[in-house]
Design an enzyme around this catalytic site. Structure first.
Site, PDB file in Angstrom:
ATOM      1  N   GLU A 129      18.314   3.480  -4.041  1.00 38.57           N
ATOM      2  CA  GLU A 129      17.624   2.942  -2.866  1.00 38.57           C
ATOM      3  C   GLU A 129      18.544   2.114  -2.001  1.00 38.57           C
ATOM      4  OE1 GLU A 129      14.173   0.598  -3.717  1.00 38.57           O
ATOM      5  OE2 GLU A 129      13.567   1.984  -5.296  1.00 38.57           O
ATOM      6  N   CYS A 182      21.169  -3.229   2.861  1.00 43.70           N
ATOM      7  CA  CYS A 182      21.149  -3.642   1.455  1.00 43.70           C
ATOM      8  C   CYS A 182      21.359  -2.387   0.614  1.00 43.70           C
ATOM      9  CB  CYS A 182      19.790  -4.273   1.161  1.00 43.70           C
ATOM     10  SG  CYS A 182      19.508  -4.603  -0.576  1.00 43.70           S
ATOM     11  N   CYS A 235      19.246  -0.448 -14.055  1.00 47.18           N
ATOM     12  CA  CYS A 235      19.885  -1.738 -14.335  1.00 47.18           C
ATOM     13  C   CYS A 235      19.712  -2.085 -15.804  1.00 47.18           C
ATOM     14  CB  CYS A 235      19.241  -2.815 -13.464  1.00 47.18           C
ATOM     15  SG  CYS A 235      20.065  -4.422 -13.570  1.00 47.18           S
ATOM     16  N   CYS A 288      15.553  -8.319 -16.116  1.00 51.60           N
ATOM     17  CA  CYS A 288      14.770  -9.438 -15.557  1.00 51.60           C
ATOM     18  C   CYS A 288      13.291  -9.038 -15.515  1.00 51.60           C
ATOM     19  CB  CYS A 288      15.263  -9.801 -14.155  1.00 51.60           C
ATOM     20  SG  CYS A 288      16.985 -10.303 -14.124  1.00 51.60           S
ATOM     21  N   CYS A 298      11.548  -7.879 -12.137  1.00 50.28           N
ATOM     22  CA  CYS A 298      12.267  -6.931 -11.292  1.00 50.28           C
ATOM     23  C   CYS A 298      11.981  -5.488 -11.703  1.00 50.28           C
ATOM     24  CB  CYS A 298      13.765  -7.208 -11.364  1.00 50.28           C
ATOM     25  SG  CYS A 298      14.721  -6.120 -10.305  1.00 50.28           S
ATOM     26  N   SER A 333      25.196 -10.287  -4.741  1.00 48.01           N
ATOM     27  CA  SER A 333      24.204 -11.054  -5.497  1.00 48.01           C
ATOM     28  C   SER A 333      24.320 -10.723  -6.981  1.00 48.01           C
ATOM     29  CB  SER A 333      22.807 -10.696  -4.979  1.00 48.01           C
ATOM     30  OG  SER A 333      21.814 -11.370  -5.701  1.00 48.01           O
ATOM     31  N   CYS A 393      13.544  -4.394  -4.293  1.00 45.83           N
ATOM     32  CA  CYS A 393      14.414  -3.441  -4.967  1.00 45.83           C
ATOM     33  C   CYS A 393      13.742  -2.738  -6.133  1.00 45.83           C
ATOM     34  CB  CYS A 393      15.712  -4.108  -5.415  1.00 45.83           C
ATOM     35  SG  CYS A 393      15.458  -5.607  -6.296  1.00 45.83           S
TER      36      CYS A 393
HETATM   37  N1  SAH Z   1      21.419  -7.860 -10.008  1.00 47.04           N
HETATM   38  C1  SAH Z   1      21.646  -8.660  -8.848  1.00 47.04           C
HETATM   39  C2  SAH Z   1      21.290  -7.984  -7.526  1.00 47.04           C
HETATM   40  C3  SAH Z   1      20.060  -7.149  -7.451  1.00 47.04           C
HETATM   41  S1  SAH Z   1      18.489  -7.942  -7.366  1.00 47.04           S
HETATM   42  C4  SAH Z   1      20.945  -9.992  -8.986  1.00 47.04           C
HETATM   43  O1  SAH Z   1      20.244 -10.196  -9.971  1.00 47.04           O
HETATM   44  O2  SAH Z   1      21.132 -10.851  -8.123  1.00 47.04           O
HETATM   45  C5  SAH Z   1      18.468  -8.738  -5.796  1.00 47.04           C
HETATM   46  C6  SAH Z   1      17.614  -9.985  -5.765  1.00 47.04           C
HETATM   47  O3  SAH Z   1      16.202  -9.650  -5.792  1.00 47.04           O
HETATM   48  C7  SAH Z   1      17.853 -10.902  -6.949  1.00 47.04           C
HETATM   49  O4  SAH Z   1      17.885 -12.226  -6.529  1.00 47.04           O
HETATM   50  C8  SAH Z   1      16.615 -10.629  -7.784  1.00 47.04           C
HETATM   51  O5  SAH Z   1      16.401 -11.676  -8.698  1.00 47.04           O
HETATM   52  C9  SAH Z   1      15.561 -10.483  -6.728  1.00 47.04           C
HETATM   53  N2  SAH Z   1      14.303  -9.889  -7.160  1.00 47.04           N
HETATM   54  C10 SAH Z   1      14.098  -8.870  -7.997  1.00 47.04           C
HETATM   55  N3  SAH Z   1      12.788  -8.633  -8.160  1.00 47.04           N
HETATM   56  C11 SAH Z   1      12.154  -9.529  -7.383  1.00 47.04           C
HETATM   57  C12 SAH Z   1      10.769  -9.809  -7.127  1.00 47.04           C
HETATM   58  N4  SAH Z   1       9.798  -9.119  -7.711  1.00 47.04           N
HETATM   59  N5  SAH Z   1      10.512 -10.811  -6.257  1.00 47.04           N
HETATM   60  C13 SAH Z   1      11.489 -11.516  -5.652  1.00 47.04           C
HETATM   61  N6  SAH Z   1      12.783 -11.318  -5.869  1.00 47.04           N
HETATM   62  C14 SAH Z   1      13.117 -10.330  -6.734  1.00 47.04           C
END
Ligand code: SAH
Length: 343
Positions: free
Chosen positions: A94, A107, A114, A118, A121, A194, A335
């Site tokens: 994406e 972006c 991944c 998290c 996510c 990030s 994402c």
């Molecule tokens: N792996 C990297 C980059 C990809 S995620 C990282 O963790 O930074 C990009 C951003 O989106 C990160 O800050 C992640 O924590 C955030 N993110 C992912 N899912 C989310 C959600 N449901 N709500 C808000 N931010 C989210």
């Protein structure tokens, strides 16, 4: 990609080496790089200033990694465009084009899937498929940029699916390709990377003394909370992470961004804000507050007024804070959401 030379990931110098192997003059390398990175050529046949015989030879020994569009969604609210694209037919990726008053930014994803896990996510839900190559990072940029309202790009963020520092070689190679004067020539200051906080890689990046903006996904003021939502916190405790951040700012003199997604009842109280301010005290940084996107059921976004109060508490404690404008809410732009629907 292993079978043939992945030419979209090669620097002009590496293409020059290939030219030497093929008995070609050096200047051909610049011509090829320009075709790929400035003129978005998707085949060697288009490269009309190269001799036909060379085009044929390149066809035989190289591959241009092409991107194909699977789905495109355009937000009615704000024009944000989300692309679901594929490499090698089944590697779904994406990317998002966001238009702001000062220009458009893209972006991109750095991995298909991944490994970080998290809890909030979506990118992580279907597991990990493979790392993307530097050329595949570029292809996403060029594909999205052609839809930019004025054809220009003012920034690139590595915040799509995947963890850019878990694919560090491709990430640093991408920086070289995208900022090359013979290519798109995007300055490092217009690029944000990030990370969820891979400490050894933060040190490694610090040594490279880049001009990029590094953003750390913090999302919690303590190990206790962070561990419940980000498995990486078990590997690298907050103390080590903040130490690496401090080292990074000292080495690069660049201000760090901390991303902090607020979820109701999880990390959004006044005490959490005070604890966060204490944690970041004295660090060259600013905090970007984000209402958590309700992509996964367990998490609910903190209401706007409470986010504003949280930001105020940080400001009162001398920590710069901004609230991120949320774009593309109607098109699953957070994402991983679109990819997950297709897997
Ligand atoms: N792996 C990297 C980059 C990809 S995620 C990282 O963790 O930074 C990009 C951003 O989106 C990160 O800050 C992640 O924590 C955030 N993110 C992912 N899912 C989310 C959600 N449901 N709500 C808000 N931010 C989210």
């Amino acid at each position: 990609m292993k079978l043939k030379n992945d030419i979209l990931s090669k620097t002009p110098l590496e293409i020059a080496e290939l030219m030497a192997e093929l008995g070609q003059p050096k200047y051909r390398a610049d011509q090829i790089f320009e075709w790929l990175h400035r003129r978005n050529a998707t085949s060697f046949d288009e490269m009309e200033n190269l001799p036909k015989s060379l085009r044929k030879e390149l066809e035989r020994v190289c591959k241009i990694q092409n991107i194909s569009e699977v789905e495109k969604l355009i937000s009615k609210n704000d024009g944000t465009t989300k692309f679901l694209t594929a490499f090698d037919n089944d590697v779904l990726v994406e990317s998002v084009l966001m238009s702001y008053r000062h220009g458009a930014s893209v972006c991109i994803s750095t991995q298909a899937g991944c490994k970080m896990g998290c809890k909030f996510c979506v990118s992580t839900e279907e597991g990990f498929q493979r790392n993307l190559t530097a050329g595949e990072y570029c292809a996403q940029v060029y594909n999205a940029a052609k839809e930019s309202p004025n054809g220009k790009l003012s920034g690139i963020v590595l915040m799509g699916c995947g963890e850019p520092l878990d694919n560090l070689d491709a990430t640093t190679r991408f920086l070289e390709l995208i900022s090359h004067p013979k290519g798109l020539n995007i300055g490092q200051r217009h690029i944000t990377i990030s990370t969820c906080g891979l400490v050894p890689q933060i040190y490694e990046l610090a040594e490279q003394q880049l001009q990029i903006t590094l953003a750390i996904s913090l999302h919690a003021p303590s190990d206790e909370i962070r561990k419940t939502i980000m498995p990486i916190a078990k590997k690298y405790p907050m103390k080590e992470l903040i130490q690496s951040c401090k080292y990074y700012t000292e080495k690069t003199r660049r201000r760090l961004t901390f991303e902090y997604a607020l979820a109701k009842g999880l990390n959004d109280s006044t005490n959490h804000a005070k604890a966060l301010a204490k944690l970041l005290k004295g660090l060259l940084c600013h905090v970007n507050l984000i209402p958590i996107n309700k992509a996964r059921d367990k998490f609910h976004p903190t209401p706007r007024r409470e986010i504003e109060a949280f930001a105020q508490t940080l400001q009162d404690n001398n920590i710069n804070a901004t609230i991120r404008r949320s774009l593309g809410g109607d098109i699953d732009a957070a994402c991983g959401q679109l990819r997950a629907r297709h897997i």
